[in-house]
Design a protein around this motif. Structure first.
Motif, PDB file in Angstrom:
ATOM      1  N   SER A 125      -7.618  -4.243  -4.894  1.00  0.00           N
ATOM      2  CA  SER A 125      -6.941  -4.318  -3.604  1.00  0.00           C
ATOM      3  C   SER A 125      -5.856  -3.249  -3.556  1.00  0.00           C
ATOM      4  N   TRP A 126      -5.472  -2.867  -2.342  1.00  0.00           N
ATOM      5  CA  TRP A 126      -4.354  -1.949  -2.173  1.00  0.00           C
ATOM      6  C   TRP A 126      -3.009  -2.663  -2.352  1.00  0.00           C
ATOM      7  N   GLU A 127      -2.991  -4.006  -2.355  1.00  0.00           N
ATOM      8  CA  GLU A 127      -1.723  -4.741  -2.395  1.00  0.00           C
ATOM      9  C   GLU A 127      -0.873  -4.430  -3.628  1.00  0.00           C
ATOM     10  N   PRO A 128      -1.430  -4.445  -4.849  1.00  0.00           N
ATOM     11  CA  PRO A 128      -0.602  -4.108  -6.013  1.00  0.00           C
ATOM     12  C   PRO A 128       0.014  -2.714  -5.931  1.00  0.00           C
ATOM     13  N   PHE A 129      -0.668  -1.817  -5.254  1.00  0.00           N
ATOM     14  CA  PHE A 129      -0.176  -0.454  -5.083  1.00  0.00           C
ATOM     15  C   PHE A 129       1.191  -0.448  -4.394  1.00  0.00           C
ATOM     16  N   PHE A 130       1.391  -1.409  -3.508  1.00  0.00           N
ATOM     17  CA  PHE A 130       2.648  -1.491  -2.759  1.00  0.00           C
ATOM     18  C   PHE A 130       3.567  -2.598  -3.285  1.00  0.00           C
ATOM     19  N   SER A 131       3.343  -3.048  -4.523  1.00  0.00           N
ATOM     20  CA  SER A 131       4.141  -4.139  -5.081  1.00  0.00           C
ATOM     21  C   SER A 131       5.328  -3.606  -5.869  1.00  0.00           C
ATOM     22  N   ASP A 132       6.320  -4.477  -6.060  1.00  0.00           N
ATOM     23  CA  ASP A 132       7.499  -4.107  -6.850  1.00  0.00           C
ATOM     24  C   ASP A 132       7.138  -3.781  -8.291  1.00  0.00           C
ATOM     25  N   ALA A 176       1.991   7.440  -5.844  1.00  0.00           N
ATOM     26  CA  ALA A 176       2.109   8.658  -5.040  1.00  0.00           C
ATOM     27  C   ALA A 176       0.946   8.715  -4.057  1.00  0.00           C
ATOM     28  N   TYR A 177       1.184   9.344  -2.918  1.00  0.00           N
ATOM     29  CA  TYR A 177       0.119   9.480  -1.923  1.00  0.00           C
ATOM     30  C   TYR A 177       0.481  10.555  -0.908  1.00  0.00           C
ATOM     31  N   VAL A 178      -0.556  11.030  -0.199  1.00  0.00           N
ATOM     32  CA  VAL A 178      -0.376  11.931   0.932  1.00  0.00           C
ATOM     33  C   VAL A 178      -0.110  11.054   2.143  1.00  0.00           C
ATOM     34  N   LEU A 179       1.017  11.240   2.793  1.00  0.00           N
ATOM     35  CA  LEU A 179       1.434  10.331   3.854  1.00  0.00           C
ATOM     36  C   LEU A 179       0.413  10.228   4.981  1.00  0.00           C
ATOM     37  N   GLN A 180      -0.081  11.340   5.456  1.00  0.00           N
ATOM     38  CA  GLN A 180      -1.004  11.305   6.579  1.00  0.00           C
ATOM     39  C   GLN A 180      -2.279  10.538   6.217  1.00  0.00           C
ATOM     40  N   ASP A 181      -2.770  10.753   4.991  1.00  0.00           N
ATOM     41  CA  ASP A 181      -3.957  10.022   4.546  1.00  0.00           C
ATOM     42  C   ASP A 181      -3.671   8.525   4.468  1.00  0.00           C
ATOM     43  N   MET A 182      -2.494   8.182   3.960  1.00  0.00           N
ATOM     44  CA  MET A 182      -2.164   6.772   3.786  1.00  0.00           C
ATOM     45  C   MET A 182      -1.999   6.049   5.118  1.00  0.00           C
ATOM     46  N   MET A 183      -1.608   6.751   6.156  1.00  0.00           N
ATOM     47  CA  MET A 183      -1.491   6.122   7.474  1.00  0.00           C
ATOM     48  C   MET A 183      -2.827   5.507   7.896  1.00  0.00           C
ATOM     49  N   SER A 184      -3.917   6.256   7.712  1.00  0.00           N
ATOM     50  CA  SER A 184      -5.245   5.734   8.092  1.00  0.00           C
ATOM     51  C   SER A 184      -5.608   4.519   7.252  1.00  0.00           C
ATOM     52  N   ILE A 185      -5.294   4.573   5.955  1.00  0.00           N
ATOM     53  CA  ILE A 185      -5.638   3.470   5.065  1.00  0.00           C
ATOM     54  C   ILE A 185      -4.819   2.225   5.386  1.00  0.00           C
ATOM     55  N   VAL A 186      -3.537   2.390   5.688  1.00  0.00           N
ATOM     56  CA  VAL A 186      -2.705   1.237   6.048  1.00  0.00           C
ATOM     57  C   VAL A 186      -3.229   0.581   7.321  1.00  0.00           C
ATOM     58  N   MET A 187      -3.638   1.376   8.291  1.00  0.00           N
ATOM     59  CA  MET A 187      -4.225   0.793   9.505  1.00  0.00           C
ATOM     60  C   MET A 187      -5.479  -0.001   9.155  1.00  0.00           C
ATOM     61  N   LEU A 188      -6.300   0.535   8.261  1.00  0.00           N
ATOM     62  CA  LEU A 188      -7.502  -0.174   7.829  1.00  0.00           C
ATOM     63  C   LEU A 188      -7.143  -1.454   7.090  1.00  0.00           C
ATOM     64  N   MET A 189      -6.127  -1.403   6.223  1.00  0.00           N
ATOM     65  CA  MET A 189      -5.669  -2.592   5.499  1.00  0.00           C
ATOM     66  C   MET A 189      -5.277  -3.712   6.456  1.00  0.00           C
ATOM     67  N   LYS A 190      -4.715  -3.328   7.596  1.00  0.00           N
ATOM     68  CA  LYS A 190      -4.231  -4.310   8.556  1.00  0.00           C
ATOM     69  C   LYS A 190      -5.293  -4.719   9.572  1.00  0.00           C
TER      70      LYS A 190
END
Length: 368
Positions: free
Chosen positions: A162-169, A176-190
């Protein structure tokens, strides 16, 4: 560690392991010898040398290859030659189809003439990007995708589903990530369409979704080690152990794996985005019959798909191609079916809407 070759089209594996893979041209013998030529524009190593030689020997068709290195240049060259192109087959990324189709530079693909069409994994050939105006426009051959990459000695594989641990404390300061790429993935996650095609007629909803993704990444900004820009940068961060996880294109990670670095990659259950390179037939192609003969030969065997992967470093779209790769090559260039099922592919229909919203959002995140 030996010096890395930071090219996602790098040679995967050793020549010794692959010598003779295409030694037997049996799969080409169904192609009737017909002579003439076929003119192809494609990228370096997209046509394995052994395959090209065997195809020419078996069919009598001379394969003329012109190497390209940019989709925009290829478009401009083809547009300049229209309506009478010199090329028969060209190599277009799926998310660039519309530009070529709207300019009437591609011919719809007659899949009835491709008896080996079933060689392609339907995840690629039947995905939403592949049919436009009721027609197929290209034969998927190779794919690249955004993956969750991780240090296998520092991150348990169970935490990469899952992407959740990636954003965990737990991994604060280690991602690390490319911001523009991550925007699309976050929308998909949601649960949203990161391509924004669903919101073409609802720009207010599109703006709300982008704002939600923006606010999420602003909230998670303190957890990120760095927003990076290129493949060599993320490679170096893994090598230096500055990070343990990253959202990255599979190519740079595959290069690390090929060098023996302890890194793995996966497509989390929420999914990810990728692109597909396709072989396409030019509108008014001068050697149309030979073009279909060539495409059918390419699709004749998963061995060809494996050879294309080995030569290019990209992921084969052919079913069963991984069976002809070494264990190390499979780890670097293939994914389980259940992971591939979560793949979404970049589409271009809503690019103006999407990037009109995403680009300012990215700047807002950086400034936060």
């Amino acid at each position: 560690m030996s010096k890395l070759i930071l090219n996602r089209r790098r040679f995967m594996g050793t020549a010794a392991a692959t010598t003779g893979l295409l030694a037997s041209p049996v799969y080409l013998r169904r192609a009737h010898a017909q002579g003439g030529e076929v003119n192809i524009w494609t990228y370096t190593n997209f046509i394995p040398d052994d395959f090209r030689e065997q195809f020419q020997d078996e069919t009598g068709i001379k394969v003329n290859v012109r190497l390209v290195d940019d989709q925009g240049k290829q478009f401009n060259l083809l547009a300049a030659e229209a309506p009478n192109p010199t090329v028969d087959i060209l190599t277009v990324a799926g998310h660039r189809f519309l530009q070529f189709i709207d300019s009437e530079l591609l011919a719809p693909l007659d899949t009835d003439r491709l008896t080996n069409w079933g060689t392609i994994n339907p995840i690629y050939s039947e995905s939403d990007w592949s049919t436009i105006n009721g027609s197929k426009w290209g034969a998927p051959i190779l794919s690249g995708m955004e993956v969750l990459a991780y240090n296998t000695e520092m991150v348990d594989k169970s935490e990469t589903t899952s992407w959740e641990p990636f954003f965990s404390d737990k991994y604060a300061g280690q991602t690390a990530y490319v911001l523009q790429d991550m925007m699309s993935i976050v929308m998909l996650m949601k649960g949203y369409d990161g391509n924004m095609v669903e919101y073409l007629n609802d720009p207010e909803e599109a703006a709300r979704i982008v704002a939600e993704a923006r606010d999420f990444l602003i909230e998670k900004k303190p957890l990120a080690r760095k927003y990076y820009d290129g493949g060599s940068e993320v490679q170096q961060m893994f090598i230096n152990q500055d990070i343990t996880m990253a959202c990255a294109w599979n190519g740079p990670i595959a290069a690390l794996m090929a060098e023996g670095f302890p890194v793995g990659m996966t497509i989390p259950k929420e999914g990810s985005y990728g692109f597909v390179y396709t072989y396409n037939i030019a509108n008014n192609a001068p050697n149309m019959d030979n073009a279909y003969t060539f495409l059918n030969a390419v699709l004749a065997s998963p061995e060809v798909g494996a050879a294309m992967t080995r030569a290019s470093g990209f992921i084969s779209t052919f079913k069963g191609a991984d069976e002809y790769l070494s264990e190390a090559e499979r780890a670097a260039t293939s994914f389980p079916e259940e992971e591939l099922a979560g793949m979404r592919f970049f589409r271009s229909e809503a690019n103006e809407l999407k990037y009109g919203l995403v680009d300012p959002a990215v700047e807002a995140i950086k400034a936060a």
